[in-house]
Design a protein around this motif. Structure first.
Motif, short mmCIF file in Angstrom:
data_model
loop_
_atom_site.label_atom_id
_atom_site.label_comp_id
_atom_site.label_asym_id
_atom_site.label_seq_id
_atom_site.Cartn_x
_atom_site.Cartn_y
_atom_site.Cartn_z
N THR A 42 0.82 -1.22 0.00
CA THR A 42 0.00 0.00 0.00
C THR A 42 0.85 1.26 0.00
N GLU A 43 2.08 1.17 0.53
CA GLU A 43 2.95 2.35 0.58
C GLU A 43 3.89 2.32 -0.62
N CYS A 44 3.33 2.65 -1.79
CA CYS A 44 4.09 2.67 -3.04
C CYS A 44 3.72 3.95 -3.78
N PHE A 45 4.73 4.71 -4.23
CA PHE A 45 4.47 6.07 -4.71
C PHE A 45 5.19 6.37 -6.02
N ALA A 46 4.42 6.90 -6.97
CA ALA A 46 5.02 7.57 -8.13
C ALA A 46 5.60 8.89 -7.64
N LEU A 47 6.66 9.35 -8.31
CA LEU A 47 7.32 10.59 -7.91
C LEU A 47 7.43 11.52 -9.11
N ARG A 48 7.18 12.81 -8.87
CA ARG A 48 7.34 13.83 -9.91
C ARG A 48 8.40 14.83 -9.46
N PHE A 49 9.40 15.04 -10.31
CA PHE A 49 10.49 15.96 -10.03
C PHE A 49 10.35 17.15 -10.98
N ASP A 50 10.20 18.34 -10.42
CA ASP A 50 10.11 19.58 -11.19
C ASP A 50 11.25 20.49 -10.79
N CYS A 51 12.00 20.96 -11.80
CA CYS A 51 13.14 21.83 -11.52
C CYS A 51 13.44 22.68 -12.74
N GLY A 52 13.38 24.00 -12.58
CA GLY A 52 13.76 24.91 -13.65
C GLY A 52 13.00 24.70 -14.94
N GLY A 53 11.72 24.36 -14.83
CA GLY A 53 10.90 24.16 -16.02
C GLY A 53 10.98 22.77 -16.61
#
Length: 305
Positions: free
Chosen positions: A157-168
């Motif tokens: 249940t503790e499984c996560f997609a990750l989004r990295f945003d940096c400088g556009g």
């Protein structure tokens, strides 16, 4: 701004076989930060082969605590420490990560204390910050923002997609997940979506080779995405490029890159990369266009055609 994405290990599942790929780990370099995403077996060698000095280890993210994503976390940090790491490392992961880390430290207590006393090293136990996270904003540090989305990977249940945003620039890593429509909105407009992928025909051969075939098939079909489903997410999200990773199966001699392309082209017509260990992808700047990847012979650096 531009960055670099290196696929260090591209195999789904913890087993390794002679000459085959390594389990999941990725290096993302953005805005001067060196970000390790998942720490499957082989991550330490993969990072050094990618040219990263282990002394420069900075940020580590673990999407979930399956062994093919977390087994080498402790050894990576310990090896960096013995290589001369002298600056703090911050490690982000789901609930349970701190327990893993404390257990690792306990298992290496003799070695750590001996090296501190005998070699004058800083105390490793004081150099690592563990941050357990749930959905939402995980960190915001200067230009870099990281967000998490809980995905569908039963029984975890503790499984996560990750989004990295940096400088556009935006890069999304799906983690392990069954087809999960909310991931499309989470990935909206990202430059790169790294998404796990599975081939139905390969699954059947994989199941036939194991002693618990029926149970394994049930798990795979309930917890992972077919390549065409990854393509559907990419198309709905309108991403710049889809990268297939955590391939199941990744070491079947009867399956080649053309089979993955054929499957994903049912739903995705945009720029596409089929993951392989050591592949380097530039992110940001000039996009690759709506064409297949081209690779320089004998070089893992992608050329945008």
């Amino acid at each position: 701004m531009s960055g670099r994405l290196v696929l260090l290990g591209t195999k789904g599942g913890p087993a390794i076989r002679p000459g085959g790929p390594w389990p999941t780990s990725t290096l993302l370099e953005l805005g001067g930060r060196r970000i390790v995403i998942d720490c499957g077996l082989g991550v330490t060698r993969g990072l050094t082969d990618a040219g990263l000095s282990l002394k420069a280890l900075d940020l580590v993210f673990v999407t979930h605590l399956h062994s093919d994503h977390a087994l080498e976390l402790g050894p990576l940090i310990h090896t960096a420490w013995t290589a001369g790491l002298a600056t703090p490392v911050k490690v982000f992961g789901p609930v349970g990560l701190n327990r893993y880390w404390q257990g690792f430290l306990q298992s290496l207590e003799f070695d750590i204390e001996t090296r501190i006393d005998d070699e004058g090293r800083p105390d490793l136990r004081q150099m690592v910050e563990i941050a357990e996270f749930g959905e939402g904003i995980v960190m915001g540090d200067g230009e870099l923002e990281v967000r998490a989305l809980r995905v569908d990977h039963p029984p975890v249940t503790e499984c996560f997609a990750l989004r990295f945003d940096c400088g556009g620039i935006s890069v999304v890593v799906s983690a392990d997940t069954a087809f999960f429509p909310p991931l499309a909105e989470f990935s909206r407009g990202a430059d790169v979506l790294v998404h796990e992928a599975m081939l139905q025909a390969g699954v059947e051969r994989l199941v036939a080779r194991t002693g618990n075939g029926a149970r394994l098939r049930e798990h795979l079909m309930a917890s992972h995405s077919l390549a065409e489903e990854a393509g559907t997410i990419a198309a709905r999200a309108g991403v710049g490029r889809l990268v297939l990773n955590h391939l199941i199966p990744a070491d079947d001699v009867e399956i080649g890159e053309a089979d993955w392309i054929e499957a994903v082209r049912k739903t995705w017509s945009g720029p596409l990369t089929i993951g392989r260990d050591g592949h380097v992808l530039s992110v940001g700047g000039i996009q690759g266009g709506n064409r297949e990847d081209r690779h320089e012979t004998g070089n893992t650096q992608e050329r945008n055609a």
